[in-house]
Design an enzyme around this catalytic site. Structure first.
Site, PDB file in Angstrom:
ATOM      1  N   CYS A 179     -16.907   3.560 -19.527  1.00  0.00           N
ATOM      2  CA  CYS A 179     -18.256   3.415 -18.945  1.00  0.00           C
ATOM      3  C   CYS A 179     -19.015   2.222 -19.530  1.00  0.00           C
ATOM      4  O   CYS A 179     -19.813   1.598 -18.818  1.00  0.00           O
ATOM      5  CB  CYS A 179     -19.061   4.692 -19.144  1.00  0.00           C
ATOM      6  SG  CYS A 179     -18.287   6.123 -18.359  1.00  0.00           S
ATOM      7  N   GLU A 203       0.832  -1.211   0.000  1.00  0.00           N
ATOM      8  CA  GLU A 203       0.000   0.000   0.000  1.00  0.00           C
ATOM      9  C   GLU A 203       0.867   1.262   0.000  1.00  0.00           C
ATOM     10  O   GLU A 203       0.565   2.225  -0.690  1.00  0.00           O
ATOM     11  CB  GLU A 203      -0.934   0.017   1.218  1.00  0.00           C
ATOM     12  CG  GLU A 203      -2.084  -0.965   1.126  1.00  0.00           C
ATOM     13  CD  GLU A 203      -3.013  -0.656  -0.037  1.00  0.00           C
ATOM     14  OE1 GLU A 203      -3.303   0.539  -0.274  1.00  0.00           O
ATOM     15  OE2 GLU A 203      -3.427  -1.597  -0.729  1.00  0.00           O
ATOM     16  N   CYS A 225     -12.530   3.236 -14.528  1.00  0.00           N
ATOM     17  CA  CYS A 225     -12.999   4.615 -14.366  1.00  0.00           C
ATOM     18  C   CYS A 225     -11.794   5.557 -14.404  1.00  0.00           C
ATOM     19  O   CYS A 225     -11.458   6.213 -13.423  1.00  0.00           O
ATOM     20  CB  CYS A 225     -13.767   4.744 -13.047  1.00  0.00           C
ATOM     21  SG  CYS A 225     -14.678   6.279 -12.924  1.00  0.00           S
ATOM     22  N   CYS A 259     -18.328  -0.808 -17.546  1.00  0.00           N
ATOM     23  CA  CYS A 259     -18.325  -0.595 -16.097  1.00  0.00           C
ATOM     24  C   CYS A 259     -19.507  -1.326 -15.449  1.00  0.00           C
ATOM     25  O   CYS A 259     -20.641  -1.212 -15.916  1.00  0.00           O
ATOM     26  CB  CYS A 259     -18.411   0.901 -15.808  1.00  0.00           C
ATOM     27  SG  CYS A 259     -18.513   1.249 -14.046  1.00  0.00           S
ATOM     28  N   CYS A 285     -24.742   5.003 -12.210  1.00  0.00           N
ATOM     29  CA  CYS A 285     -23.774   6.104 -12.149  1.00  0.00           C
ATOM     30  C   CYS A 285     -24.392   7.415 -12.648  1.00  0.00           C
ATOM     31  O   CYS A 285     -24.752   7.544 -13.819  1.00  0.00           O
ATOM     32  CB  CYS A 285     -22.544   5.742 -12.975  1.00  0.00           C
ATOM     33  SG  CYS A 285     -21.307   7.054 -13.017  1.00  0.00           S
TER      34      CYS A 285
END
Ligand code: SF4
Length: 350
Positions: free
Chosen positions: A209, A43, A202, A212, A218
């Site tokens: 899209c 991370e 995204c 997606c 959305c």
């Protein structure tokens, strides 16, 4: 239009979880473990850095520092050397400090809750939540840059995220969107799914899209205005700076390097002596050697918010010409063992 929590789209979390299972990233080396040391390391490395770059560093780092105790016991120079080239060096200093705190304050075990993880150096709210969710299944929201983009678009959240109150509101929405029940694997998979959506579908420009999994939920897609979210007005202005680098070699071919101060550019790394002007560089040397200074080819190094115009100036001097408590002469063969800024390493390898 900003949505209140009551308007949040139903079924969002389930879609993200199902999509991640079949379309998300599932074979990265830090995904086959729930070891918080490995997850934390990945991370921190992934902040501001692409996955492809992190892969090599992650493997090398783990080979040298296989657990938190070995990292905590390492010398800071060793840690900085392994980080060299990844940039954002405060991450490496915090990484080392965090490992030392985990050993000193938590008996060598990472805390299991996001709230306590956040008290450690270099672990912000979103990183703490990612570790707690991946390793301990805690039901807690993440909101890194990619996830902010996804949620702002899905919700049509058009308030300015440069303002802390709006960012807090988006955190509230992120909490409200979490899977209702945390059954087994759903939290880690939901967290990973949001990250994957932001990283692979995204995109900031030209989001995908059509493929997606949440396109019918959305708001930004419905409005045909995906690229206009998120709204963040306060952008850091790019600046430029010219720096002169003294590339001094002694008669044995050793290079003089100094440790940079703990704050500012290249903090804590070894570096050629840096000056803000050619005059300042000359003033640092005895007048009798000025005629031997040779100007090298200037080059550009681009940082996130700054262009550095670097001017190397070479000279061969007796070892006694340079004395500085934070500096030393280094043989070329020693350079791999120390943390150097990437442009300085490239210059010295030319
Ligand atoms: Fe992003 Fe488009 Fe999916 Fe909305 S539909 S979350 S804008 S990729």
């Amino acid at each position: 239009m900003n949505r209140r929590a009551a308007d949040l789209p139903a079924g969002f979390a389930g879609r993200v979880v199902r999509w991640q299972r079949t379309h998300g990233r599932n074979s990265l080396p830090w995904q086959d473990t729930r070891d918080p040391y490995r997850v934390w390391l990945s991370e921190i490395m992934l902040q501001q850095t692409q996955v492809a770059t992190v892969l090599d560093y992650y493997a090398r780092f783990l080979a040298l520092f296989p657990d938190v105790r070995q990292l905590a016991a390492a010398h800071q120079d060793e840690v900085m050397a392994q980080w060299s080239g990844l940039g954002y060096y405060s991450r490496a200093r915090n990484l080392h400090g965090c490992a030392q705190d985990v050993v000193a304050l938590h008996g060598g075990e990472f805390p299991r809750s996001a709230q306590v993880l956040q008290t450690l150096p270099g672990i912000g709210r979103s990183t703490a939540a990612a570790i707690a969710s991946f390793c301990f299944g805690e039901r807690v929201a993440i909101l890194d840059g990619n996830v902010k983009r996804v949620l702002a678009r899905v919700l049509g959240y058009g308030a300015d995220l440069a303002q802390a109150a709006n960012e807090r509101e988006l955190w509230g929405h992120a909490d409200a969107l979490l899977p209702r029940r945390n059954l087994g694997e759903s939290m880690p998979r939901y967290t990973q799914g949001l990250m994957d959506l932001g990283a692979t579908v995204c995109a900031a420009r030209t989001p995908g899209c059509l493929s997606c999994p949440v396109n019918d939920l959305c708001a930004a897609h419905r409005e045909g205005r995906a690229e206009e979210y998120p709204v963040k007005t306060r952008r850091l202005k790019r600046t430029a700076q010219a720096l002169w680098l003294l590339r001094a070699r002694n008669r044995d071919g050793f290079t003089w390097l100094e440790k940079r101060p703990a704050a500012g550019i290249w903090a804590g790394l070894y570096c050629l002596p840096v000056f803000e002007s050619r005059e300042a560089l000359r003033a640092a040397l005895p007048a009798r050697v000025h005629s031997r200074l040779r100007d090298g080819e200037p080059f550009l190094h681009v940082l996130t918010h700054k262009d550095l115009h670097l001017h190397p100036v070479a000279i061969e001097v007796p070892s006694s010409s340079l004395r500085h408590s934070g500096g030393a002469w280094f043989a070329d063969s020693d350079l791999q063992q120390i943390g150097l800024p990437a442009p300085i390493r490239r210059l010295l390898q030319d």
